[in-house]
Design a protein around this motif. Structure first.
Motif, short mmCIF file in Angstrom:
data_model
loop_
_atom_site.label_atom_id
_atom_site.label_comp_id
_atom_site.label_asym_id
_atom_site.label_seq_id
_atom_site.Cartn_x
_atom_site.Cartn_y
_atom_site.Cartn_z
N ARG A 35 0.83 -1.21 0.00
CA ARG A 35 0.00 0.00 0.00
C ARG A 35 0.87 1.26 0.00
N LEU A 36 1.97 1.22 0.74
CA LEU A 36 2.85 2.38 0.80
C LEU A 36 3.51 2.69 -0.54
N ASP A 37 3.58 1.69 -1.42
CA ASP A 37 4.08 1.94 -2.77
C ASP A 37 3.15 2.86 -3.54
N THR A 38 1.89 2.92 -3.14
CA THR A 38 0.91 3.76 -3.84
C THR A 38 0.75 5.13 -3.21
N VAL A 39 1.40 5.36 -2.07
CA VAL A 39 1.32 6.65 -1.40
C VAL A 39 2.43 7.55 -1.94
#
Length: 107
Positions: A25-29
């Protein structure tokens, strides 16, 4: 006792899966960091992967100034991304830690 150990192992596996989900998910932030005057902009993910660097034409005239801008702005972007990543992963890890008496490390 073994029932408790089995439960703890299941909890640890569940937490590991949540950590991996959080990393994905942090890859998309995306975060944007700009120099004070807006001449340089860096886009970075919360996993500290640089996605874009935008440089104003006037910065291209002075190599030393551009290098200074890059160092400062990239370091600021990486720090912000690291803070978000550590907070997110820390929350997941804390949530998934089994309760072991005397081992309350996350107070």
């Amino acid at each position: 006792m073994f029932g408790d150990m089995s439960g703890m192992m299941d909890k640890i596996k569940e937490t590991q899966a949540k950590v991996e989900e959080t990393k994905k998910r942090l890859d998309t932030v995306s975060l944007e960091e700009k120099s004070n005057d807006g001449l340089l902009k860096v886009t970075i993910t919360a996993n500290r992967e640089i996605k874009a660097v935008e440089v104003a034409d006037e910065l291209l005239q002075d190599k030393e100034q551009l290098e200074d801008y890059l160092v400062l702005t990239l370091n600021n972007a990486i720090k912000k991304a690291t803070d978000i990543q550590e907070a997110e992963l820390g929350a997941v890890a804390k949530e998934g830690m089994p309760s072991i008496p005397g081992m309350d490390m996350f107070k």
